[in-house]
Design an enzyme around this catalytic site. Structure first.
Site, short mmCIF file in Angstrom:
data_model
loop_
_atom_site.label_atom_id
_atom_site.label_comp_id
_atom_site.label_asym_id
_atom_site.label_seq_id
_atom_site.Cartn_x
_atom_site.Cartn_y
_atom_site.Cartn_z
N LYS A 52 0.84 -1.20 0.00
CA LYS A 52 0.00 0.00 0.00
C LYS A 52 0.87 1.25 0.00
CE LYS A 52 -3.80 -2.45 2.18
NZ LYS A 52 -4.51 -2.83 3.40
N GLN A 96 -4.64 -1.80 9.67
CA GLN A 96 -4.49 -3.10 9.01
C GLN A 96 -5.06 -4.21 9.90
OE1 GLN A 96 -3.26 -3.57 5.79
NE2 GLN A 96 -3.99 -5.65 6.11
N ASP A 119 -11.00 2.72 3.90
CA ASP A 119 -11.26 1.29 3.69
C ASP A 119 -12.76 1.02 3.51
OD1 ASP A 119 -9.03 -0.34 3.50
OD2 ASP A 119 -8.70 -0.44 5.66
#
Ligand code: NAP
Length: 296
Positions: A52, A96, A119
């Site tokens: 990422k 994460q 997200d």
């Protein structure tokens, strides 16, 4: 049969974003920012976070990885997330997953400001997605819809069968494709492990989206001729011919199902690369919104 190449589409999206970000930077002297919070040292999570931040560098998004020890308490993590909520350098915050067991994931996700939840996991954003409002769409489902759009695959009135009802793939992709909108407007069936005679559903699919996490589960006898296959699964199977001792396969028996398909995504190289591309896109969108900039 056409192979849907997620690597190429994701590279196109990164190129488009890079150009837009560079234009905005020369106009306003500002770039989008993304912070990735990593707790502990799960090897897969470390790889994802690295990928990422590399993608951010490529398109010109300022990115920071906040690495925290496994022992970080829930309270400390909540405070860290809240600090990033009010830090103007960052338009996106991603935590994460998975988090260590002593931390409640739901609590942490709910602590992220919905306006920085790139997200698309916050209940507010999931609710907006469900009722068709503009929001941050969760990245893998958004990537699937984008692939269908970019390959001009008609969804209106088509029967989409989704295998899997997880909160990160199955449910949101079903909701996205159900909306009365361009690039959606499908008739959607969602199947899960309690479904009886799965084949009765899959054989009626114009578009089959497999997101169950079982290697080569969908076989050729389960699909009709001309089906569009979107394979989300990422499964490791033993392979002595590889140095690593394994290879990655999807939820679909690619070799045989591809012979009956009109379009199919490979694994790897199909849906996978789209997830990060959509994360970058959401971060860019958040940057535009928070600064009241128009898209260039
Ligand atoms: P998950 O949370 O484990 O959910 C799996 C879903 O599949 C559940 O709803 C489960 O039903 C259903 N299921 C399991 N066995 C089934 C069966 N035999 N028949 C029908 N339904 C069945 O998985 P996930 O997080 O959605 O991930 C699914 C796969 O996609 C995994 O391989 C994952 O690695 C991959 N993935 C890829 C990406 C990407 O970027 N490409 C992103 C996310 C996930 P129940 O609800 O009844 O248990």
């Amino acid at each position: 049969m056409t192979i849907i190449d997620g690597k190429i589409v994701a590279a196109d999206i990164r190129k488009e974003l890079k150009e837009k970000i560079s234009e905005l930077q020369s106009e306003h002297n500002k770039v989008p920012g993304l912070v990735a919070i990593l707790v502990g040292s799960n090897p897969a999570s470390q790889v994802y976070v690295r990928m990422k931040s590399k993608a951010c560098d490529e398109v010109g998004i300022y990115s920071v990885v906040e690495k925290l020890p496994f022992e970080t308490s829930e309270e400390d993590l909540l405070t860290i997330v809240q600090n990033y909520n009010s830090d103007d350098r960052f338009n996106g915050i991603l935590v994460q997953l998975p988090l260590p067991e002593h931390i409640n994931e739901d609590k942490i996700i709910e602590a992220i400001s919905p306006s920085k939840d790139v997200d698309g996991f916050h209940p507010v954003n999931i609710g907006k997605l469900m009722i068709g409002q503009d929001t941050f769409e969760s990245c893998t489902p958004a990537g699937i819809v984008e692939l269908l759009k970019r390959y001009n695959i008609e969804t209106k009135g088509k029967h989409v069968v989704v295998l899997g009802r997880s909160n990160i793939v199955g449910k949101p992709v079903a909701n996205l494709l159900l909306q009365k909108k361009e690039g959606a407007n499908a008739v959607v069936t969602v199947c899960h492990s309690a479904a009886k005679n799965l084949k009765d559903y899959t054989l009626t699919a114009d578009i089959l989206i497999a997101a169950i996490g079982r290697a080569n589960f969908v076989t050729e006898d389960m699909v009709k001729d001309g089906v569009v296959i979107i394979d989300v699964g990422i499964n490791r199977i033993d392979d002595d011919s590889r140095k690593s001792g394994y290879r990655l396969v999807g939820d679909v028996d690619f070799e045989n199902v591809s012979k009956k398909s009109s379009y199919i995504t490979p694994v790897p190289g199909g849906v996978g690369p789209m997830t990060i591309a959509m994360l970058l896109q959401n971060t860019y969108k958040s940057f535009l919104k928070s600064n009241n900039y128009n898209s260039v």
